[in-house]
Enzyme design. Sequence first.
Site, PDB file in Angstrom:
ATOM      1  N   GLY A 170       0.769  -1.230   0.000  1.00 51.17           N
ATOM      2  CA  GLY A 170       0.000   0.000   0.000  1.00 51.17           C
ATOM      3  C   GLY A 170       0.804   1.287   0.000  1.00 51.17           C
ATOM      4  N   GLY A 226       2.542   2.426  -2.539  1.00 50.87           N
ATOM      5  CA  GLY A 226       2.547   3.034  -3.867  1.00 50.87           C
ATOM      6  C   GLY A 226       3.564   2.452  -4.828  1.00 50.87           C
ATOM      7  CE  LYS A 227       5.018  -3.230  -3.249  1.00 49.64           C
ATOM      8  NZ  LYS A 227       4.041  -2.873  -2.201  1.00 49.64           N
ATOM      9  CB  THR A 228       1.403  -0.761  -8.468  1.00 45.87           C
ATOM     10  OG1 THR A 228       1.523  -2.084  -7.929  1.00 45.87           O
ATOM     11  CG2 THR A 228       0.825  -0.843  -9.873  1.00 45.87           C
ATOM     12  CB  SER A 229       1.395   4.558  -8.244  1.00 41.65           C
ATOM     13  OG  SER A 229       0.082   4.133  -7.961  1.00 41.65           O
ATOM     14  CG  ASP A 237       1.234  -8.090  -5.818  1.00 42.80           C
ATOM     15  OD1 ASP A 237       0.686  -9.121  -5.362  1.00 42.80           O
ATOM     16  OD2 ASP A 237       1.163  -6.990  -5.272  1.00 42.80           O
ATOM     17  CB  THR A 283      -5.867   0.688  -7.100  1.00 39.86           C
ATOM     18  OG1 THR A 283      -5.576   1.358  -8.335  1.00 39.86           O
ATOM     19  CG2 THR A 283      -5.117  -0.625  -7.063  1.00 39.86           C
TER      20      THR A 283
END
Length: 594
Positions: free
Chosen positions: A18, A20-23, A45, A501
């Site tokens: 949560g 913000g890795k993906t963003s 993931d 998300t």
Amino acid sequence: MKFLSKPPRFLFFTGKGGVGKTSIACATAVQLAASGQRVLLVSTDPASNVGQVFGVTIGNHVTVIPAVPRLSALEIDPQAAAQAYRDRIVGPVRGVLPDAVVKGIEEQLSGACTTEIAAFDEFTALLTDAALTLDHEHIIFDTAPTGHTIRLLQLPGAWSGFLDEGKGDASCLGPLAGLEKQRTQYAAAVAALADPARTRLVLVARAQAASLREAARTHGELAAIGLSQQYLVINGLFPPAEAGSDPLAAAICQREQAALTAMPADLRPMPIDHIALKPFNLVGLEALRHLLVASTPISATSAVQQKIATPSLSALVDEIALDGHGLVMLMGKGGVGKTTMAAAVAVELAHRGLAVHLTTSDPAAHLTETLHGTLPHLSVSRIDPHEVTEQYRAHVLASKGAKLDAAGRALLEEDLRSPCTEEIAVFQAFSRVIREAGKKFVVMDTAPTGHTLLLLDATGAYHRDVVRQMEGTGLHFTTPMQQLQDSKQTKVLLVTLAETTPVLEAANLQADLRRAGIEPWAWIINNSVAATEVSAPLLRQRAGNELREIDAVLTKHAKRYAVVPLLKVEPVGVERLLTLCQALSSVKKSPADR
């Protein structure tokens, strides 16, 4: 951004769920592609949402992102990878061995360990097979939350050592079959991960004490396995200039600055970047292009709309308490506050004089830090993978091993050194905790979504195996999966934030659970800005963005729900958790409601 200065071929983004890795991984991929580089963005993931960020369907193959020239993406689908892996193992013996034997092999290959090994095979191939990545100058990995990532990054070394020491050669046609063929690939993966000229690892954290402690732990664990080229990104930092006279905004700023001042010493020497909190949801190409810029204009906000009362977390506990005992599982995407919600539910139940066991299956557990105290009627534990594995090994050696000769005991010890042993041990610990729920309340803080689904996969595999063995015996039996499927014994609470998300992922998790015969009991919308009074422009815009997501939860997904407002003080400690549980909130009406 320092982490984007002269980037090597491989970039990993990791950190607590949560943060913000993906963003940030997606924004990095967009920026590198815009500079003329050919980029492949890979998600490892199990609960990937890269496709949601770009608004396209990706999957287990390289997919061109139409809106971004020179950018492609790939989601390593653990289930698809596992099926392909099973087909490679079972295919050659199907029709050769008796059907009963083949069925037994298939059942052996149905667990979470097989899923992890299969996904790992694809991961290492991207690091080592030049033909697969020849068309791309940069490979960016959006990794799973910390506990899963550590496991994934350790696997190349773990499996190489497992093979080098000759372990596993005598047994395990199941998950370990075929590993010998991959020896060279695993060794090459270890070399690639440890080479700073080829690999850079970016730790992503929030300006929160727990998140920074997790980053420090990750930093040490990764350095210990040779990944020394690390950078730190502090994401979602509230701009002090935006606080104004808003008490909530000022409290957030003060809390974040205090966390940065007390940052663990191990993180201070690292190259550090700061990314400001944005007023918009980080979904879509335009949002990604603005993520890594210094500032973003905030639009004017409309007047506060009429509000409606929403149920508090305490209202859900009222219904839960009526049963007197049972299993309460908190599930959801990493970073949505499952640990805090689990602790709040457990504290509220114990405060009412009910016996409660609060436990966690999260590899990156923070229960004791959140609880920060004790309460009558409340006990706390953690399913620690290392600890329960050692206990399982000792038990098997003391029971089965005591009846074996030296050669047989040596063979048993070899089997127990397999990395797959951990899967069995964690599942057994999970099952023991579930059984307690027949006499008291067991509140479980689960791992982030992907890891939890792997645990449920193991539970389902065990259930199928028991059913197969008990078929025709006439004996009554109840498996852990049957208990999870019984709404009278188990209540699953899905925790989310009022953001695109997390809501989409919670909805996907709900669909996965329903396919397994498990019906979620309620949803909790946590840390809602729309459920409190704010005047800071940044918070007002974020509150406005929440309304659509809250409407979606209330009208499309949830049979029961609670909305927990964002509070000025972090809910750490028994008294604050009680206050959080009982906090009343109201949410602005959306245009659809008026």
